[in-house]
Write a protein that holds these residues in place. Structure first.
Motif, PDB file in Angstrom:
ATOM      1  N   GLN A  65       0.846  -1.190   0.000  1.00 17.92           N
ATOM      2  CA  GLN A  65       0.000   0.000   0.000  1.00 17.92           C
ATOM      3  C   GLN A  65       0.883   1.242   0.000  1.00 17.92           C
ATOM      4  OE1 GLN A  65      -2.919   1.235   3.307  1.00 17.92           O
ATOM      5  NE2 GLN A  65      -4.220   0.304   1.745  1.00 17.92           N
ATOM      6  N   VAL A  66       0.573   2.164  -0.911  1.00 15.33           N
ATOM      7  CA  VAL A  66       1.392   3.355  -1.129  1.00 15.33           C
ATOM      8  C   VAL A  66       0.588   4.596  -0.757  1.00 15.33           C
ATOM      9  CG1 VAL A  66       2.666   4.702  -2.860  1.00 15.33           C
ATOM     10  CG2 VAL A  66       2.590   2.202  -3.027  1.00 15.33           C
ATOM     11  N   ARG A  67       1.245   5.550  -0.090  1.00 12.36           N
ATOM     12  CA  ARG A  67       0.639   6.852   0.173  1.00 12.36           C
ATOM     13  C   ARG A  67       1.486   7.927  -0.499  1.00 12.36           C
ATOM     14  NH1 ARG A  67      -0.367   3.971   4.882  1.00 12.36           N
ATOM     15  NH2 ARG A  67      -2.572   3.872   5.436  1.00 12.36           N
ATOM     16  N   MET A  68       0.825   8.811  -1.263  1.00  7.80           N
ATOM     17  CA  MET A  68       1.524   9.856  -1.991  1.00  7.80           C
ATOM     18  C   MET A  68       0.868  11.209  -1.780  1.00  7.80           C
ATOM     19  SD  MET A  68       2.896   8.311  -5.578  1.00  7.80           S
ATOM     20  CE  MET A  68       4.026   9.725  -5.631  1.00  7.80           C
ATOM     21  N   LEU A  69       1.678  12.256  -1.809  1.00 12.94           N
ATOM     22  CA  LEU A  69       1.217  13.629  -1.631  1.00 12.94           C
ATOM     23  C   LEU A  69       1.350  14.386  -2.941  1.00 12.94           C
ATOM     24  CD1 LEU A  69       3.220  14.419   1.651  1.00 12.94           C
ATOM     25  CD2 LEU A  69       0.977  13.288   1.457  1.00 12.94           C
ATOM     26  N   THR A  70       0.441  15.335  -3.170  1.00 11.72           N
ATOM     27  CA  THR A  70       0.598  16.204  -4.334  1.00 11.72           C
ATOM     28  C   THR A  70       1.744  17.192  -4.117  1.00 11.72           C
ATOM     29  OG1 THR A  70      -1.157  17.640  -3.444  1.00 11.72           O
ATOM     30  CG2 THR A  70      -1.791  16.017  -5.115  1.00 11.72           C
ATOM     31  N   TYR A  71       2.123  17.442  -2.870  1.00 14.10           N
ATOM     32  CA  TYR A  71       3.288  18.281  -2.595  1.00 14.10           C
ATOM     33  C   TYR A  71       4.547  17.509  -2.971  1.00 14.10           C
ATOM     34  CZ  TYR A  71       6.706  21.159  -0.110  1.00 14.10           C
ATOM     35  OH  TYR A  71       7.781  21.955   0.198  1.00 14.10           O
ATOM     36  N   GLY A  72       5.245  17.992  -3.983  1.00 15.00           N
ATOM     37  CA  GLY A  72       6.460  17.334  -4.430  1.00 15.00           C
ATOM     38  C   GLY A  72       6.242  16.013  -5.141  1.00 15.00           C
ATOM     39  N   ALA A  73       4.969  15.669  -5.477  1.00 14.53           N
ATOM     40  CA  ALA A  73       4.673  14.324  -6.003  1.00 14.53           C
ATOM     41  C   ALA A  73       5.450  13.303  -5.175  1.00 14.53           C
ATOM     42  CB  ALA A  73       5.002  14.222  -7.486  1.00 14.53           C
ATOM     43  N   THR A  74       5.231  13.372  -3.861  1.00 14.62           N
ATOM     44  CA  THR A  74       6.050  12.687  -2.860  1.00 14.62           C
ATOM     45  C   THR A  74       5.426  11.374  -2.418  1.00 14.62           C
ATOM     46  OG1 THR A  74       6.983  14.743  -2.007  1.00 14.62           O
ATOM     47  CG2 THR A  74       6.920  12.879  -0.492  1.00 14.62           C
ATOM     48  N   ILE A  75       6.234  10.310  -2.366  1.00 15.08           N
ATOM     49  CA  ILE A  75       5.804   9.062  -1.736  1.00 15.08           C
ATOM     50  C   ILE A  75       6.017   9.212  -0.236  1.00 15.08           C
ATOM     51  CG2 ILE A  75       5.972   6.556  -1.730  1.00 15.08           C
ATOM     52  CD1 ILE A  75       7.593   6.723  -4.301  1.00 15.08           C
ATOM     53  N   GLN A  76       4.934   9.214   0.520  1.00 15.05           N
ATOM     54  CA  GLN A  76       5.043   9.351   1.972  1.00 15.05           C
ATOM     55  C   GLN A  76       5.357   8.018   2.646  1.00 15.05           C
ATOM     56  OE1 GLN A  76       1.436  10.171   4.157  1.00 15.05           O
ATOM     57  NE2 GLN A  76       2.524  11.299   5.776  1.00 15.05           N
ATOM     58  N   SER A  77       4.775   6.945   2.137  1.00 13.99           N
ATOM     59  CA  SER A  77       5.020   5.632   2.733  1.00 13.99           C
ATOM     60  C   SER A  77       4.758   4.535   1.710  1.00 13.99           C
ATOM     61  CB  SER A  77       4.135   5.408   3.979  1.00 13.99           C
ATOM     62  OG  SER A  77       2.769   5.355   3.618  1.00 13.99           O
ATOM     63  N   ILE A  78       5.442   3.410   1.897  1.00 13.79           N
ATOM     64  CA  ILE A  78       5.172   2.172   1.157  1.00 13.79           C
ATOM     65  C   ILE A  78       5.107   1.077   2.205  1.00 13.79           C
ATOM     66  CG2 ILE A  78       5.979   0.527  -0.582  1.00 13.79           C
ATOM     67  CD1 ILE A  78       7.504   2.808  -1.903  1.00 13.79           C
ATOM     68  N   GLU A  79       3.908   0.599   2.465  1.00  9.99           N
ATOM     69  CA  GLU A  79       3.684  -0.345   3.559  1.00  9.99           C
ATOM     70  C   GLU A  79       3.492  -1.753   3.005  1.00  9.99           C
ATOM     71  OE1 GLU A  79      -0.073  -0.498   6.157  1.00  9.99           O
ATOM     72  OE2 GLU A  79       1.307   0.766   7.308  1.00  9.99           O
ATOM     73  N   LEU A  80       4.179  -2.725   3.617  1.00 13.56           N
ATOM     74  CA  LEU A  80       3.972  -4.122   3.266  1.00 13.56           C
ATOM     75  C   LEU A  80       4.309  -5.005   4.461  1.00 13.56           C
ATOM     76  CD1 LEU A  80       6.871  -5.636   1.201  1.00 13.56           C
ATOM     77  CD2 LEU A  80       6.914  -3.216   1.747  1.00 13.56           C
ATOM     78  N   PRO A  81       3.759  -6.226   4.493  1.00 13.41           N
ATOM     79  CA  PRO A  81       4.011  -7.104   5.638  1.00 13.41           C
ATOM     80  C   PRO A  81       5.394  -7.742   5.567  1.00 13.41           C
ATOM     81  CG  PRO A  81       2.613  -8.206   4.033  1.00 13.41           C
ATOM     82  CD  PRO A  81       2.783  -6.798   3.551  1.00 13.41           C
ATOM     83  N   ASP A  82       5.904  -8.160   6.729  1.00 15.72           N
ATOM     84  CA  ASP A  82       7.104  -8.988   6.758  1.00 15.72           C
ATOM     85  C   ASP A  82       6.686 -10.450   6.674  1.00 15.72           C
ATOM     86  OD1 ASP A  82       6.192  -9.710   9.283  1.00 15.72           O
ATOM     87  OD2 ASP A  82       7.764  -8.651  10.373  1.00 15.72           O
ATOM     88  N   ARG A  83       7.641 -11.357   6.864  1.00 13.87           N
ATOM     89  CA  ARG A  83       7.316 -12.779   6.703  1.00 13.87           C
ATOM     90  C   ARG A  83       6.336 -13.281   7.756  1.00 13.87           C
ATOM     91  NH1 ARG A  83      12.827 -13.427   8.362  1.00 13.87           N
ATOM     92  NH2 ARG A  83      13.411 -13.958   6.228  1.00 13.87           N
ATOM     93  N   ASP A  84       6.175 -12.544   8.869  1.00 14.83           N
ATOM     94  CA  ASP A  84       5.215 -12.923   9.904  1.00 14.83           C
ATOM     95  C   ASP A  84       3.909 -12.151   9.803  1.00 14.83           C
ATOM     96  OD1 ASP A  84       7.014 -14.755  11.132  1.00 14.83           O
ATOM     97  OD2 ASP A  84       8.044 -13.067  12.086  1.00 14.83           O
ATOM     98  N   GLY A  85       3.768 -11.336   8.761  1.00 15.66           N
ATOM     99  CA  GLY A  85       2.544 -10.586   8.555  1.00 15.66           C
ATOM    100  C   GLY A  85       2.499  -9.230   9.230  1.00 15.66           C
ATOM    101  N   ASN A  86       3.594  -8.803   9.854  1.00 16.39           N
ATOM    102  CA  ASN A  86       3.626  -7.507  10.525  1.00 16.39           C
ATOM    103  C   ASN A  86       3.820  -6.392   9.495  1.00 16.39           C
ATOM    104  OD1 ASN A  86       3.581  -8.651  13.257  1.00 16.39           O
ATOM    105  ND2 ASN A  86       5.662  -9.339  12.789  1.00 16.39           N
ATOM    106  N   LEU A  87       2.950  -5.394   9.532  1.00 19.62           N
ATOM    107  CA  LEU A  87       2.995  -4.308   8.557  1.00 19.62           C
ATOM    108  C   LEU A  87       3.930  -3.198   9.008  1.00 19.62           C
ATOM    109  CD1 LEU A  87      -0.808  -3.980   7.709  1.00 19.62           C
ATOM    110  CD2 LEU A  87       0.972  -4.888   6.211  1.00 19.62           C
ATOM    111  N   ALA A  88       4.659  -2.629   8.063  1.00 20.23           N
ATOM    112  CA  ALA A  88       5.495  -1.460   8.324  1.00 20.23           C
ATOM    113  C   ALA A  88       5.785  -0.775   7.000  1.00 20.23           C
ATOM    114  CB  ALA A  88       6.800  -1.844   9.015  1.00 20.23           C
ATOM    115  N   SER A  89       6.038   0.514   7.067  1.00 25.09           N
ATOM    116  CA  SER A  89       6.482   1.234   5.876  1.00 25.09           C
ATOM    117  C   SER A  89       7.975   1.002   5.689  1.00 25.09           C
ATOM    118  CB  SER A  89       6.207   2.728   5.992  1.00 25.09           C
ATOM    119  OG  SER A  89       6.758   3.417   4.872  1.00 25.09           O
TER     120      SER A  89
END
Length: 389
Positions: A65-89
């Motif tokens: 899951q990606v979050r982007m801002l129109t300010y600077g066409a900036t990627i604020q976060s890219i979130e994905l699970p680890d091998r145990d299913g824990n989510l983090a950017s």
């Protein structure tokens, strides 16, 4: 030494991206179901001069899951699970618009008109010399003090059966930051069901001008704010790099990586050679150089880099049609502000892989050209593929 295959990221024939003493997995446990990709938007405040900013969230709750801002066409976060299913950017970011305006070191921003450095901010086109304001010592960095990272882009949603994302557009007027010509720029960020974030750059001009666009994503595959990236593995498909002098301006022709800390042709921990007594590392306080990527042909997208965090199982693959990549080991993250989730980012807590042309190309006739002229089109593609093993 066996070399990795250099196919585009659609190739899944091998079980690893790179061989060597340590391997980077290529297959992913991330699963996406048809119809799972979604996109939403919400207000994200106003700039200091009152321009509204939007935030777009797109992707999958169970994948990337990606979050982007129109300010600077900036990627604020890219979130994905680890091998145990824990989510983090896996991307460093900031919590508020004010933070981005006050002290962002280009976190996730779209960079232009010219990514990387121009010596003394000067270049000459057809016997006319142009001056970009210096913002990195005597040099111009990432388009000058008011580059593309500091403007609000117009956003258009992309929503198709197999991908979602946002197309950002910005018309840079003639003379902005000293660059000639009206530059009409569009950058689209789209995520597909396999966890690939594709960036397509497009630009046209009405006067000759140098163009070198990139994204300045800071990655930590263990999760932003989790600490150093020194144990994360990195592979770069490059036999040469560009040594630099004062101000990080290339000294001359590219040099071989063989026998130096800059050799990432087999995957190795980022920190393995970080403290080697190498003059280039001393000059830039770590890695902050351009690697001359193998297999360059204009418009040919090929796999050029990969990274892996053994602790979380998350991996990153990078494909591009660009001739170079700026690998930076987060040398100047200075622990002076909190990040996206309130944790402080310290030196070495992230790395960048900025696909681009070489630094100071407008003043280096032997480098691949960055000149764009009327009637021509600047088109480039970079793909960040994510997964977990």
């Amino acid at each position: 030494m066996t070399r990795p295959d250099m196919a585009d990221q659609d190739s899944t024939a091998a079980s690893t991206v790179t061989p060597g003493d340590q391997a980077i997995p290529r297959q992913s446990r991330l699963k996406h179901r048809p119809g799972e990709l979604t996109i939403t938007s919400e207000p994200f405040g106003e700039t200091a001069d009152g321009v509204p900013v939007e935030r777009y969230t797109f992707g999958s709750d169970s994948g990337v899951q990606v979050r982007m801002l129109t300010y600077g066409a900036t990627i604020q976060s890219i979130e994905l699970p680890d091998r145990d299913g824990n989510l983090a950017s896996v991307l460093l970011g900031l919590p508020t618009l004010a933070d981005y305006q006050d002290h962002s070191p280009y976190f996730g921003a779209t960079i232009g008109r010219f990514g990387n450095r121009i010596a003394a901010g000067r270049f000459t086109i057809d016997a006319t010399t142009y001056q970009v304001p210096a913002n990195d010592g005597e040099n111009a960095l990432h388009g000058g003090p008011q580059g593309f990272d500091k403007v609000v882009w117009h956003a258009t949603v992309i929503e198709e059966d197999d991908r979602v994302g946002v197309s950002f557009s910005y018309l840079s007027p003639d003379g902005e930051m000293g660059f000639p010509g009206n530059l009409d720029t569009t950058v689209s960020y789209t995520l597909d069901g396999t966890g690939r974030l594709t960036i397509n750059y497009h630009a046209t001009t009405d006067r000759p001008t140098p163009v070198n666009l990139t994204n300045h994503a800071y990655f930590n595959l263990a999760g932003e704010g989790s600490g150093t990236v020194e144990d994360q593995l990195l592979w770069i498909a490059a036999d040469r790099y560009t040594p630099v002098g004062a101000g990080s301006i290339p000294l001359g022709p590219p040099a071989p990586v063989e026998g130096t800390p800059f050799d990432f042709r087999a995957a190795k921990p980022i920190g393995r050679d970080l403290r080697a007594g190498d003059d280039q590392l001393l000059l830039t306080q770590g890695f902050d150089h351009n690697w001359v990527l193998d297999g360059y042909q204009p418009q040919r997208v090929r796999q050029v880099a990969a990274a892996y965090d053994p602790g979380s199982g998350r991996w990153l693959r990078v494909s591009t049609d660009q001739p170079g990549v700026q690998f930076y080991s987060g040398n100047f993250l200075d622990a002076t502000f909190p990040g996206l989730t309130g944790r402080i980012y310290r030196q070495g807590d992230a790395f960048t892989l900025e696909t681009q042309h070489y630094p100071d190309s407008p003043n280096q006739p032997d480098f691949p050209t960055t000149m764009l002229r009327p009637g021509e089109s600047y088109d480039s593609t970079t793909i960040f593929g994510f997964g977990v093993a």
